[in-house]
Write a protein that holds these residues in place. Structure first.
Motif, short mmCIF file in Angstrom:
data_model
loop_
_atom_site.label_atom_id
_atom_site.label_comp_id
_atom_site.label_asym_id
_atom_site.label_seq_id
_atom_site.Cartn_x
_atom_site.Cartn_y
_atom_site.Cartn_z
N GLU A 1 -9.27 7.98 2.71
CA GLU A 1 -8.09 8.13 1.59
C GLU A 1 -8.13 7.00 0.64
O GLU A 1 -8.33 5.73 0.84
CB GLU A 1 -6.78 8.09 2.54
CG GLU A 1 -5.40 7.85 1.84
CD GLU A 1 -4.43 7.51 2.95
OE1 GLU A 1 -4.18 7.87 4.03
OE2 GLU A 1 -4.01 6.30 2.60
N MET A 2 -7.75 7.42 -0.40
CA MET A 2 -7.90 6.47 -1.48
C MET A 2 -7.05 6.78 -2.63
O MET A 2 -6.42 8.20 -2.73
CB MET A 2 -9.28 6.32 -2.29
CG MET A 2 -9.89 7.61 -2.78
SD MET A 2 -11.35 7.27 -3.65
CE MET A 2 -12.55 6.92 -2.35
N SER A 3 -6.64 5.97 -3.64
CA SER A 3 -5.70 6.44 -4.66
C SER A 3 -6.57 7.23 -5.81
O SER A 3 -7.68 7.13 -5.65
CB SER A 3 -5.43 5.40 -5.53
OG SER A 3 -6.38 4.54 -6.20
N PHE B 1 -8.52 5.74 -8.37
CA PHE B 1 -9.59 5.18 -8.43
C PHE B 1 -10.77 6.28 -8.01
O PHE B 1 -11.80 6.12 -8.75
CB PHE B 1 -9.75 4.61 -6.91
CG PHE B 1 -10.94 3.80 -6.65
CD1 PHE B 1 -11.43 2.83 -7.58
CD2 PHE B 1 -11.69 4.14 -5.56
CE1 PHE B 1 -12.67 2.33 -7.07
CE2 PHE B 1 -12.95 3.65 -5.13
CZ PHE B 1 -13.29 2.60 -5.94
N ASP C 1 1.40 4.36 -2.74
CA ASP C 1 0.78 5.73 -2.23
C ASP C 1 0.98 6.98 -2.99
O ASP C 1 0.48 8.06 -2.48
CB ASP C 1 1.20 5.84 -0.76
CG ASP C 1 0.25 5.36 0.30
OD1 ASP C 1 -0.55 4.94 -0.04
OD2 ASP C 1 0.58 5.28 1.27
N LYS D 1 0.85 -1.27 -0.03
CA LYS D 1 0.09 0.07 -0.11
C LYS D 1 0.91 1.22 0.07
O LYS D 1 0.56 2.26 -0.74
CB LYS D 1 -0.77 0.06 1.25
CG LYS D 1 -1.82 1.24 1.41
CD LYS D 1 -2.60 1.16 2.50
CE LYS D 1 -3.72 2.24 2.78
NZ LYS D 1 -2.83 3.78 3.00
N ASP E 1 -0.28 8.30 -5.28
CA ASP E 1 -1.23 9.28 -6.04
C ASP E 1 -2.50 9.19 -4.83
O ASP E 1 -3.34 9.32 -5.27
CB ASP E 1 -1.90 8.73 -7.40
CG ASP E 1 -2.22 7.30 -7.34
OD1 ASP E 1 -1.89 6.62 -6.38
OD2 ASP E 1 -3.24 7.05 -8.22
N LYS E 2 -1.86 8.92 -3.52
CA LYS E 2 -3.16 8.85 -2.61
C LYS E 2 -3.77 10.45 -2.35
O LYS E 2 -2.94 11.33 -2.70
CB LYS E 2 -2.61 8.42 -1.43
CG LYS E 2 -1.80 9.43 -0.45
CD LYS E 2 -1.64 8.75 0.71
CE LYS E 2 -0.69 9.42 1.77
NZ LYS E 2 -0.42 8.93 2.99
#
Lengths: 378, 600
Positions: free
Chosen positions: B573-575, B578, B533, B529, B535-536
């Motif tokens: 928190e996500m990419s 996505f 990260d 993970k 592009d989080k």
């Protein structure tokens, strides 16, 4: 606790070599430790490890076909193409092939074996005739049988005649001196149809196992005669009285599953992929193949690792969409309002969340009231 | 009756194909028919094919009639005098060009001694079966074919003197080798081709031995002393240019030191190397981000920000600067005119490339490798006579690849350097290996090429005798200086917010599909993970409708555009990829509803 078979083994050795009780306890302890060490830990990514083991070894495979020296008809797909064939669960292998071991009673010498082998091989009418001619004027076909070949195959002309009668229901079949006359029942028949009839007559099945186009008897290291066959027909082979039916091997997994059931198909996948891998001189732990065979057969039908097989049956929409044909999966998911539970690898990588495997598996357990008040109690 | 086809089209029939073939052959040899015509009689199908289309490979052969070569002594005498022309041989029917189809009807002798009455042609020389590049490999008939192919490819990548006027040229991405040498072991092609005018390699002393395990897997060990003395040094040239483009409305670019008013002015430090005319001075040491040609351009859109600017014509900075990682010395600069007639300023950067760990080298036999260690002279092994090898080659590279030519070249090179002669190593047509070994023995060495050597570190004699000799080594154009790359943070793509690709722009090193699988297989999912990260983002999700909400930076509150402010909105928190996928799904009319779980 040890598995039963290991415990029995230890007891057996203890008896055989007269090991003292104290030592038996010590040995049992050590074996238990080793056994425990071999148990897969929770959260271990066994599927990916399997895939990597296959993938890494597959790059080293070189040979694609196996040949029996001097026999052009007998070549067998091995290596990577064969592995792909097995794991895609193709209905028919590119080179169907069967090995029929013979019972010792019927294989005392090579001549006996040859006769049995010729009985196994599919015999068509076209192979036992001396001549087949069309009489253009009378629109009929004359078949003259080859007596020598009939004798070699231990066939009676009457038997052949009956087979022709059964095979050509639209025709009058008559025995005339020296041959068999085939005349279509239809009076008005043109020449091209007579020609077609002739070709049909030539392919009438007379004897042997359907689909077996070539046979090669070989004596193995243990002195047992094995008939290698090009083509596969497990159902009929099981009815042969000369064959050691328990040890017949076919490389057609789909056929195995229809004739013998899904457990046999699982064993066949295992045996066939092991055969390919060992044939390449590659050492791969059998448990990887067992896992794959289990996954392929768990539904009761043999399913390949393809988008129509097990890969297309994943629970997650994102995982399916990221494999092949994404648009199809997204449209279908939209139509039925599918819900993605996000409990596997790829979908969590896509949204950048910890994959629920290994270090991502453990979760923090907290008391509900502590969580709601926002101040965790010590 | 035989069918006759011309260029694959049916044109008619002949009664006697044999006579017909005989006739057209003699007419072609007389010059009545074009010499580019080829014909082929297929006896099985009873068809004659005539072909004069383009795209057929054809090769010259000496014509044989009645078991006698048509290349008579007269011609040979003429050739020796230097008066014979190739065209004359073709015109007089001594030499014929045969294509692949006609070859089926020919019976070609390899040697004039083998000629019989049945033969139709004679090979000019066995060496013509090899092309230019392969002919440059000595003793190639002793090597395996796959290695010869590799050897031919490698020679095209070798550094040398590519053109003698290189100092006057503005070529992109070129290298020049310092002190290139003629090979001691050469072939006939080196003479024909004029190799000595543009050689590309150096003769080195090579020993087949391991050294501290540093030459595993094709790695080379090179003596530091040899490098210090100039072995395999090269210069790399890279041009930069700036054109004074013309724009609509009579506006024009200007090469100069940009004024401080100019939009996008860098800093005084970046322009410090420019002379008054805006071009960097020759001999300047330039480093990353230094401007080498200063230039200003007119504003991109006329009227842009005009109302805010008092000065009407604020210009735009468009200087040519070195990329972040480049450095070197300004070799030359010049001012000329471009094809459109604009003023063009060019500058050439020079870099000296001293061999370092990771630079690629190769012999001519497809034996390539990279330097793994530069050994100090004191630690290098030496022979009884005090010879220290320049290169240590791992003997494991020989058995499976079967490059016997490599081994023979070492002996030939040894003999050549000891006698002061060039050795001819032309394939099929050479001084036999036995002769070389005999000469080596006469020179006072073991005829096997082995020598007693001593360990440079301990001074002890090696138990094994070492195979040592001279051979021609090539420095290849792949050098570490052009490959070295790393990144911590840097530019990202606008759309996905993921790192950009490529060394030249300081891009990221991709963790691909298979690398990802590796992390998963190890169970290192939190590490995985972290690696993804880059592009989080934090997004605001409305828990009522499952769509993305908005954070108001002025009011310091978050709200959902659909459900308003009175709903629970959580930060997730996500990419970014996505988030982009969700947006794209929405644009397709798909409603991707997010259901949030609890974190604890």
């Amino acid at each position: 606790m040890l598995p039963k078979h290991l415990q029995e083994k230890i007891d057996g050795y203890a008896k055989k070599y007269k090991i003292s009780d104290k030592n038996v306890i010590e040995i049992t302890k050590r074996v238990e430790e080793a056994n425990e060490y071999g148990i897969i830990a929770p959260g271990e990514a066994i599927g990916i490890v399997t895939a990597e083991c296959f993938g890494e070894r597959a790059t080293q495979m070189t040979l694609n076909t196996f040949h029996f020296s001097g026999v052009a008809e007998m070549n067998i797909t091995v290596g990577l193409p064969r592995l792909i064939e097995i794991f895609d669960a193709r209905k028919n292998p590119s080179t169907p092939q069967m090995e029929i071991p013979l019972r010792p009673k019927f294989s005392k010498n090579i001549d006996m074996v040859r006769i049995v082998a010729m009985k196994i091989k599919e015999t068509l009418l076209g192979e036992i005739i001396q001549e087949i001619t069309i009489n253009i004027a009378k629109s009929n076909i004359m078949v003259i049988l080859d007596k020598k070949k009939l004798k070699d195959l231990d066939l009676k002309p009457k038997f052949v005649f009956d087979k022709i009668v059964a095979g050509l229901k639209t025709c009058d079949v008559k025995e005339v001196d020296g041959g068999i006359l085939i005349k279509p029942k239809d009076k008005e028949i043109n020449l091209s149809e007579v020609y077609k009839l002739k070709e049909k007559a030539k392919s009438i099945h007379i004897g042997g196992l359907k689909g077996i186009t070539y046979v090669l008897p070989v004596k193995n290291d243990e002195g047992i005669y094995i008939v290698h066959c090009v083509g596969s027909n497990l159902k009929d082979a099981l009815e042969l009285e000369e064959a050691d039916t328990e040890n017949i091997r076919t490389n057609n997994i789909f056929e195995t599953s229809t004739v013998l059931g899904i457990e046999a198909a699982r064993a066949a996948i295992l045996q066939e992929s092991l055969h390919v891998i060992r044939g390449q001189g590659i050492d791969l732990n059998i448990r990887h193949i067992m896992l794959l065979a289990d996954v392929m057969t768990r539904t009761g039908i043999v399913k390949g690792v393809t988008r129509t097989g097990i890969s297309g049956e994943k629970e997650s929409v994102i995982a399916r969409a990221s494999f092949e044909t994404p648009i199809k999966h997204i449209i279908n998911a939209t139509l039925i309002g599918e819900r993605d539970p996000l409990n596997s690898v790829i979908e969590n990588v896509v949204i950048n969340q910890p994959v629920p495997l290994g270090t991502g598996l453990p979760k923090l357990v907290a008391k509900k009231e502590a969580m709601e008040s926002g101040k965790p109690k010590k | 009756m035989t069918d006759v086809f011309l260029n694959e089209n049916f044109i008619g029939t002949v009664d006697n194909a044999k006579e017909f073939i005989k006739q057209i052959r003699s007419e072609r040899r007389k010059g009545v028919l074009n010499y580019e015509l080829n014909f082929y009689w297929d006896e099985d199908y009873n068809e004659v094919y005539l072909d004069i289309t383009r795209g057929r490979t054809r090769r010259p052969l000496i014509v044989v009639e009645n078991g006698k070569s048509k290349l008579t002594d007269n011609y040979i005498e003429e050739a020796k005098n230097g008066t014979l022309k190739w065209d004359k041989l073709v015109k007089e029917g001594v030499i014929e060009y045969i294509d692949a189809a006609e070859e089926e009807n020919c019976y070609v002798a390899l040697d004039e001694k083998d000629l019989t009455k049945e033969h139709t042609h004679l090979e000019i020389s066995p060496v013509v079966i090899l092309g230019l590049c392969t002919s440059l490999i000595p003793y190639s008939n002793f090597g395996s074919s796959s290695r010869l192919i590799r050897g031919s490819k490698i020679q095209k990548q070798s550094l040398g003197l590519y053109a003698s006027n290189y100092l006057l040229r503005m070529d992109t991405d070129v290298n020049v080798l310092h002190y290139p040498q003629k090979p001691i072991t050469k072939t006939f092609m080196h003479d024909i081709y004029g190799w000595e005018k543009h050689p590309s390699g150096q003769n080195v002393v090579i020993a087949l031995m391991s050294f501290e395990g540093y030459n595993m897997e094709d790695a080379l060990i090179v003596s530091k002393a040899s490098v210090d003395r100039g072995f395999a040094r090269s210069t790399y040239f890279k041009p930069f240019n700036a054109e004074e483009l013309r724009y609509q409305g009579g506006l024009v670019d200007e090469v100069c030191i940009p004024d401080k008013e100019v939009k996008g002015y860098r800093s005084e430090k970046d322009y410090r190397l420019l002379e008054e005319d805006g071009v960097v001075y020759t001999g300047a040491k330039v480093k990353g981000d230094d401007v080498v040609i200063g230039r200003v351009s007119p504003p991109r859109f006329l009227g842009e920000f005009e109302e805010f600017n008092i000065a009407t014509n604020v210009k735009r900075e468009s200087s040519i600067a070195l990329s972040h990682k480049d450095n070197g010395i300004v070799d030359m600069s010049l001012i000329t005119e471009s094809e459109e007639g604009n003023r063009l300023v060019q500058m050439r950067l020079r870099q000296q490339r001293i061999p370092e760990v990771g630079d690629k080298f190769a012999s001519r036999h497809g034996q390539k490798g990279v330097i793994s260690y530069l050994v100090p002279l004191a630690d290098m092994p030496f022979t009884v006579s005090g010879i220290v090898p320049d290169v240590l080659f791992n003997p494991h590279g020989i058995p499976s690849r079967m490059t016997i030519s490599h081994l023979i070249e070492i002996i030939a090179g040894k003999v050549g350097s000891l006698t002061g002669k060039y050795i001819d190593g032309t394939s099929f047509d050479v001084m036999p290996e036995k002769e070389l070994r005999k000469m080596l023995k006469e020179l006072g060495f073991r005829e096997s090429g082995l020598e007693t050597m001593y360990n440079g570190i301990s001074g002890q004699q090696f138990k094994a005798k070492i195979y040592i000799g001279d051979m021609y080594y090539l420095k290849l154009k792949y050098m570490v200086a052009g490959k070295l790359h790393s990144r911590a943070t840097g530019k990202i793509q606008l759309l996905t917010r993921q790192p950009i690709e490529g060394r030249s722009q300081g891009g990221g090193l991709r963790i691909g599909e298979m690398e990802k699988d590796c992390f998963v297989a190890h169970g290192a999912s939190l590490l995985l993970k972290e690696r993804f990260d880059s592009d989080k983002t934090n997004v605001f999700v409305c828990e009522n409708c499952g769509m993305l909400g908005i954070y108001d930076n002025f009011k310091h509150n978050e709200y959902c555009t659909k459900c308003g402010a009175n709903v629970k909105i959580s930060v997730v928190e996500m990419s970014y990829a996505f988030k982009l996928l969700l947006d794209e799904l929405k644009s397709l009319g798909v409603y991707p509803k997010l259901e949030l779980g609890r974190k604890y």
